[in-house]
Design an enzyme around this catalytic site. Structure first.
Site, PDB file in Angstrom:
ATOM      1  N   GLU A 200       0.821  -1.217   0.000  1.00 46.21           N
ATOM      2  CA  GLU A 200       0.000   0.000   0.000  1.00 46.21           C
ATOM      3  C   GLU A 200       0.857   1.270   0.000  1.00 46.21           C
ATOM      4  OE1 GLU A 200      -4.137  -1.489   2.101  1.00 46.21           O
ATOM      5  OE2 GLU A 200      -2.709  -0.369   3.304  1.00 46.21           O
TER       6      GLU A 200
ATOM      7  N   GLU B 175      -6.557  -7.552  -0.734  1.00 50.07           N
ATOM      8  CA  GLU B 175      -7.149  -7.395   0.598  1.00 50.07           C
ATOM      9  C   GLU B 175      -8.590  -6.930   0.468  1.00 50.07           C
ATOM     10  OE1 GLU B 175      -5.241  -4.787   3.364  1.00 50.07           O
ATOM     11  OE2 GLU B 175      -3.215  -5.426   2.827  1.00 50.07           O
TER      12      GLU B 175
END
Length: 696
Positions: free
Chosen positions: A161, A320
């Site tokens: 991320e 995710e």
């Protein structure tokens, strides 16, 4: 723009067939080793076939500088491999260990006031630090060398991320890198001065060393918009350069393993230019967390379609999402019954060939202990784990039936999304702070779905001009090249919908002169002289009624001229004193072989849905609508080789609904097929398989 990397997808372990990857982040280093065997056993029960390992394990892998400990990781990988579970191995560089930041505090990023962001959470490093890069790449080399011949590793999960917490850094390292970035982009300081409009407020620069990051300039002051836009571009590029350094280091040692990193694409997520980043991964991966409330399914579908657009319709990886509540919102709502399965199948419907969660086992301590997981605090005797097992069986069945490798079928309509238009619309000196780019594409996606049309979300640099119809929704920045694409598309027969706040500026955020929408006025056939923002103050407009019954909020255009080739479909209705009464609100213009509609106000989902039937008819597109009531979201994946199709039906409402349907039922969650009709309860989903006539 550089060429895209060749598409490479993680391959199954030896002896396994083509399959939908299923699993999630696994953090065995957060648990005593006696738990590991139970984890692997329960993964098998759930149908898990892949996990991401070591994402935040730097301090465990390198407990002291230059001293590596891979024994624990070797042991868990061996257990997973023996159970037929593949590993997406992380580079583990997302957060540096305390020994590194203690020895080198100069790697810590600084905020706009120059304050150091200290360790204590994650991503407390600056991407432009040569010292941090050196340490990170040493770890990458050590991991790659150790695991280069391990058959359990199916790919690399590089970083994590990027930019989630360190998107902007205002340190001296960042300053020097920003200066070099500007020099590369503009070549000369005169070109930069022109781009940034530095004649305004005496901001002229004599050389590149005078460039500063957009550091704190005092409360209520206005940063140079060209500089701020470029700093956002630079920040995306700086993080991308760091990712590419990790990627290239790993690839040099393990050339046969595909590499990716997890994006954070969502309707409003614009930290990085994810479409630009899509050129630098072997396969696109995304993290997505649901929006609570009535927009839950639609926002998820919009985002998944955008990820498919970024992936250019190659299968992508959902790295995710959550089984239930997250931990980072002010109120962390649970998922309703059926939503765990439905949400996963919605991502699958829009092109994902991997469905993964954060995380496998719910943490007992730490900042994410209340973030739900595949194995929750309640253990295997829980509804969540039961749903996880049900989903695993569904994905196994769909794998056996040939879903992996099929593509999201191309829609007839593209809705355009542009990260840089969002960045430009975020400036603090704009016509209205209530207007942003990102809301408009989502409103169009939802309004089209209300007409039974499931649109593709396509980035601006993507192939939107290959569709029968396209929407440019508040695309604030249009450079010459994309302006020419608009001209060529419509003149060649395309059907284009354009809205307010489109084509206002070029790529430098310089206004296109002569009236809005700038460089494409001739295409849309109208000219606006100024904006009419709306608010809620005494004596000001808080809305504008349209003659077709729709209502505009926040923003409208003041259209003062209409070409003879344009037809007005709706006008604004307002008090005479405003000068807006009777002005065009929705128009359709004939241009070349095509047509261009213009929507001169922010109508929202409801107003667009109300206006679309007449607008589609005027554009000659009434035949593309699907289910009249729009209660069902229908998505199709198709295998181009076999002709096999998979039809996904989702209930968008809070009541049971039905639609005609044909095909062999594959998966049904809160749904059934009876007598040629699909019946779906709230949160219901039905997956049907249709074979080609040749196979039948």
């Amino acid at each position: 723009m550089a060429d895209r990397r060749a598409y490479r997808w993680p391959q199954p372990l030896q002896g396994q067939g083509n399959q939908i990857w299923y699993g999630g982040d696994y953090n065995p280093d957060q648990w005593p080793e006696e738990v590991w065997d139970e984890d692997v056993e329960l993964m098998g029960k759930a149908g898990v076939n892949v996990v991401s390992l070591a994402i935040f394990s730097w301090s465990k892998l390198e407990p002291r500088e230059g001293i590596y400990d891979f024994d624990w990781l070797d042991r868990i990988i061996a257990k997973l491999s023996a159970a037929g579970i593949g590993v997406l191995l992380a580079s583990a560089t997302a957060s540096p260990p305390m020994w590194l930041t203690q020895s080198h505090p100069e790697v810590l990023w600084r905020d706009e006031r120059g304050d150091v962001v200290w360790p204590g959470a994650r991503q407390h490093w600056r991407p432009t630090s040569p010292i941090f890069r050196d340490y990170a790449l040493k770890l990458c080399r050590a991991l790659a060398q150790h695991y280069k011949d391990n058959p359990a590793i199916v790919g690399w999960h590089v970083g994590n991320e990027y930019g989630c917490h360190n998107r902007f850094d205002y340190s001296d390292d960042a300053m020097r890198a920003f200066q070099e970035w500007c020099k590369h982009r503009y070549g000369t300081i005169d070109a930069l001065n022109d781009a940034w409009g530095t004649a305004f407020w005496s901001q002229h620069l004599d050389n590149f060393t005078q460039i500063l990051p957009p550091r704190f300039i005092g409360n209520g002051n206005f940063m140079n918009p060209g500089k701020l836009l470029d700093f956002k571009r630079f920040s995306s590029d700086a993080l991308k350069a760091f990712y590419m350094a990790e990627r290239d280091t790993l690839q040099e040692i393990t050339p046969d393993l595909p590499l990716t990193t997890n994006f954070m694409v969502s309707a409003e997520g614009s930290n990085l230019d994810y479409d630009d980043w899509g050129y630098e991964v072997d396969f696109v991966a995304n993290d997505h967390y649901f929006t609570p409330g009535e927009a839950h399914l639609d926002e998820l579908a919009y985002t998944a379609s955008l990820v498919d657009g970024i992936a250019r319709k190659s299968p992508w990886w959902l790295m995710e999402h959550s089984t239930g509540a997250v931990n980072w919102r002010p109120i962390n709502y649970r998922k309703e019954p059926g939503q765990l399965v439905r949400d996963s199948l919605a991502h699958l419907a829009f092109g994902a060939d991997a469905i993964c969660y954060f995380q496998w086992r719910q943490s007992r301590s730490g900042a994410e202990k209340f973030h739900t997981a595949m194995l929750p605090h309640a253990g295997e005797d829980s509804q969540i784990f039961s749903d996880v097992c049900e989903l695993g069986a569904d994905l196994e069945l769909l794998s056996e039936q040939g879903l992996p490798g099929s593509q999201l079928a191309k829609s007839q309509v593209a809705v355009v999304q542009d990260y840089q238009s969002e960045w430009a619309s975020e400036h603090t000196a704009t016509p209205s702070q209530k207007v942003r780019h990102w809301t408009e594409p989502l409103d169009w996606f939802r309004a089209l779905a209300d007409q039974g049309i499931t649109a593709d979300i396509v980035p601006l640099r993507g192939p939107w001009d290959s569709y029968q119809a396209a929407v440019l929704p508040a695309v604030y920045l249009l450079d010459e090249a994309n302006s020419q694409r608009v001209h060529d598309y419509v003149s060649g027969g395309g059907k284009l919908f354009v809205t307010y706040y489109t084509g206002i500026s070029d790529e430098r955020d310089h206004i296109w002169l002569g009236g809005y929408p700038g460089s494409i006025r001739d295409v849309v056939g109208v000219r606006s002289e100024e904006f009419a923002p709306m608010g809620s103050g005494p004596g000001t407009l808080d809305h504008l009624d349209l003659s077709n019954g729709a209502v505009a909020h926040d923003m409208a255009d003041v259209i003062t001229s209409v070409e003879p080739s344009a037809r007005v479909l709706a006008t604004f209705q307002a008090p005479k004193r405003t000068g807006l009464d009777g002005l065009p609100a929705i128009t359709v213009n004939e241009f070349g072989q095509g047509k261009a509609a213009y929507v001169a106000g922010k109508l929202g989902r409801k107003g667009l849905a109300q206006s679309l039937p007449e607008l589609l008819k005027a554009m000659g597109l009434e035949g593309i609508a699907g289910q009249a009531d729009g209660d069902i979201l229908q998505v199709e994946r198709a295998d181009q080789t076999s002709g096999r199709r998979f039809i996904f039906l989702f209930n968008r409402t809070d009541h049971e609904t039905a639609t005609p349907a044909t095909g062999e039922p594959m998966v049904a969650s809160l749904a059934r097929l009876e007598d040629g009709k699909a019946y779906l309860e709230p949160n219901g989903v039905l997956v049907l398989k249709q074979e080609s006539k040749a196979e039948e």
